[in-house]
Design a protein around this motif. Structure first.
Motif, short mmCIF file in Angstrom:
data_model
loop_
_atom_site.label_atom_id
_atom_site.label_comp_id
_atom_site.label_asym_id
_atom_site.label_seq_id
_atom_site.Cartn_x
_atom_site.Cartn_y
_atom_site.Cartn_z
N GLU A 1 -5.20 13.24 -4.78
CA GLU A 1 -4.70 13.71 -3.65
C GLU A 1 -5.05 12.97 -2.38
O GLU A 1 -4.18 12.98 -1.57
CB GLU A 1 -5.14 15.16 -3.59
CG GLU A 1 -4.42 16.19 -4.91
CD GLU A 1 -5.21 15.97 -6.02
OE1 GLU A 1 -6.31 15.37 -6.14
OE2 GLU A 1 -4.63 16.09 -6.95
N ARG A 2 -6.25 12.35 -2.24
CA ARG A 2 -6.65 11.57 -1.15
C ARG A 2 -6.25 10.15 -1.02
O ARG A 2 -5.97 9.91 0.14
CB ARG A 2 -8.22 11.89 -1.16
CG ARG A 2 -8.98 13.11 -1.00
CD ARG A 2 -10.07 12.98 -0.43
NE ARG A 2 -10.91 14.16 -0.27
CZ ARG A 2 -11.19 14.62 0.62
NH1 ARG A 2 -10.53 14.17 1.87
NH2 ARG A 2 -11.75 15.90 0.86
N PHE A 3 -5.94 9.48 -2.28
CA PHE A 3 -5.42 8.06 -2.13
C PHE A 3 -4.21 7.92 -1.04
O PHE A 3 -4.32 6.94 -0.24
CB PHE A 3 -5.17 7.78 -3.52
CG PHE A 3 -4.70 6.19 -3.38
CD1 PHE A 3 -5.50 5.04 -3.16
CD2 PHE A 3 -3.40 5.99 -3.87
CE1 PHE A 3 -5.14 3.93 -3.06
CE2 PHE A 3 -2.86 4.68 -3.87
CZ PHE A 3 -3.85 3.65 -3.32
N PRO A 4 -3.20 8.87 -1.09
CA PRO A 4 -2.21 8.72 -0.20
C PRO A 4 -2.54 8.69 1.08
O PRO A 4 -1.57 8.41 1.92
CB PRO A 4 -1.12 9.52 -0.85
CG PRO A 4 -1.52 10.00 -2.21
CD PRO A 4 -2.85 9.86 -2.10
N LEU B 1 0.97 -1.24 -0.09
CA LEU B 1 0.15 0.06 0.05
C LEU B 1 0.72 1.31 0.17
O LEU B 1 0.47 2.26 -0.70
CB LEU B 1 -1.15 0.12 1.08
CG LEU B 1 -2.04 1.05 1.42
CD1 LEU B 1 -2.79 1.34 0.02
CD2 LEU B 1 -2.71 1.34 2.71
N ILE B 2 1.85 1.22 0.71
CA ILE B 2 2.79 2.52 0.95
C ILE B 2 3.43 2.51 -0.45
O ILE B 2 3.56 3.65 -1.05
CB ILE B 2 3.87 2.29 1.94
CG1 ILE B 2 3.36 2.20 3.39
CG2 ILE B 2 4.91 3.14 1.73
CD1 ILE B 2 4.12 1.90 4.45
N ALA B 3 3.90 1.52 -1.20
CA ALA B 3 4.47 1.67 -2.57
C ALA B 3 3.55 2.29 -3.31
O ALA B 3 3.81 3.42 -4.35
CB ALA B 3 4.99 0.39 -3.03
N VAL B 4 2.24 2.05 -3.62
CA VAL B 4 1.18 2.43 -4.55
C VAL B 4 0.68 3.93 -4.16
O VAL B 4 0.55 4.69 -4.97
CB VAL B 4 0.19 1.36 -4.74
CG1 VAL B 4 0.73 0.21 -5.66
CG2 VAL B 4 -0.83 1.06 -3.74
N GLN B 5 0.67 4.09 -2.84
CA GLN B 5 0.30 5.58 -2.46
C GLN B 5 1.39 6.36 -2.52
O GLN B 5 0.98 7.65 -2.87
CB GLN B 5 0.01 5.45 -0.89
CG GLN B 5 -1.18 5.00 -0.46
CD GLN B 5 -1.45 5.17 0.99
OE1 GLN B 5 -0.56 4.65 1.81
NE2 GLN B 5 -2.73 5.22 1.37
N LYS B 6 2.60 6.16 -2.77
CA LYS B 6 3.74 7.05 -3.10
C LYS B 6 3.70 7.37 -4.53
O LYS B 6 3.91 8.41 -5.01
CB LYS B 6 4.99 6.50 -2.99
CG LYS B 6 5.28 6.55 -1.48
CD LYS B 6 6.70 5.84 -1.19
CE LYS B 6 7.16 5.88 0.02
NZ LYS B 6 8.70 5.24 0.20
N LEU B 7 3.05 6.50 -5.33
CA LEU B 7 2.67 6.52 -6.75
C LEU B 7 1.71 7.53 -7.24
O LEU B 7 1.13 7.72 -8.39
CB LEU B 7 2.91 5.46 -7.64
CG LEU B 7 4.25 4.34 -7.62
CD1 LEU B 7 4.04 3.17 -8.36
CD2 LEU B 7 5.14 5.38 -8.13
N LYS B 8 0.62 7.53 -5.96
CA LYS B 8 -0.82 7.97 -6.31
C LYS B 8 -1.63 7.13 -7.45
O LYS B 8 -2.52 7.68 -8.05
CB LYS B 8 -0.60 9.58 -6.57
CG LYS B 8 -0.15 10.54 -5.41
CD LYS B 8 -0.33 11.71 -5.96
CE LYS B 8 0.33 12.50 -4.85
NZ LYS B 8 0.06 14.18 -5.19
N ALA B 9 -1.19 5.83 -7.29
CA ALA B 9 -1.92 4.91 -8.12
C ALA B 9 -2.67 3.93 -7.42
O ALA B 9 -2.32 3.12 -6.82
CB ALA B 9 -0.68 4.09 -9.02
N ASP B 10 -4.03 4.08 -7.80
CA ASP B 10 -4.90 3.32 -6.85
C ASP B 10 -5.24 1.90 -7.74
O ASP B 10 -6.20 1.45 -8.16
CB ASP B 10 -6.51 4.05 -6.83
CG ASP B 10 -7.31 2.99 -6.03
OD1 ASP B 10 -7.00 2.07 -5.53
OD2 ASP B 10 -8.71 3.52 -5.91
N ILE B 11 -4.16 1.11 -7.81
CA ILE B 11 -4.34 -0.12 -8.40
C ILE B 11 -5.08 -1.21 -7.55
O ILE B 11 -5.50 -2.24 -8.18
CB ILE B 11 -2.83 -0.71 -8.80
CG1 ILE B 11 -2.14 -1.04 -7.66
CG2 ILE B 11 -2.35 0.21 -9.89
CD1 ILE B 11 -0.72 -1.81 -7.82
#
Length: 120
Positions: free
Chosen positions: A86-89, A52-62
């Motif tokens: 902006e909210r996803f992270p 989750l941390i990795a994808v939040q850094k990318l702002k990519a809601d995969i």
């Protein structure tokens, strides 16, 4: 969704079948079985947090959180969907992990170990 706070609960159920146990642990013991399941729960949660941390850094809601929010709160989602990147992270995630060892597998002691060294 509660104002500016977005949160989600991630639930995971895992079932494990051990093939072979060559440790000093007797997994057929209820106490050792529960310790193993607790450790598995912690390991799964840690891996999920790291992903989750990795994808939040990318702002990519995969993972699909946006779709889950859209289904659960369609009116609020329509008002705030333009801010999702902006909210996803900042989404607060609660984890509910449940692991179960359904088969202890074959237990053999490695050469040189005695049966009285087994942790029950």
């Amino acid at each position: 969704m509660a104002g500016d706070d977005w949160g989600i609960t991630v639930k995971a159920d895992a079932k494990y079948m051990l093939v072979q146990n060559t440790t000093k642990l007797d997994i057929t013991s209820l106490q050792e079985n529960r310790r193993l399941e607790d450790q598995l729960n912690r390991e799964i949660e840690q891996r999920m947090r790291e992903a989750l941390i990795a994808v939040q850094k990318l702002k990519a809601d995969i993972i699909g959180f946006a779709e889950a929010f859209h289904r659960k709160y369609p009116k609020q989602w329509n008002k705030e969907k333009d801010q999702r990147k902006e909210r996803f992270p900042q989404i607060k995630v609660k984890y509910e992990i449940s692991s179960q060892v359904i088969s202890p597998g074959k237990r053999t002691l490695p050469a040189g170990w005695n049966e009285d060294e087994v942790v029950k």
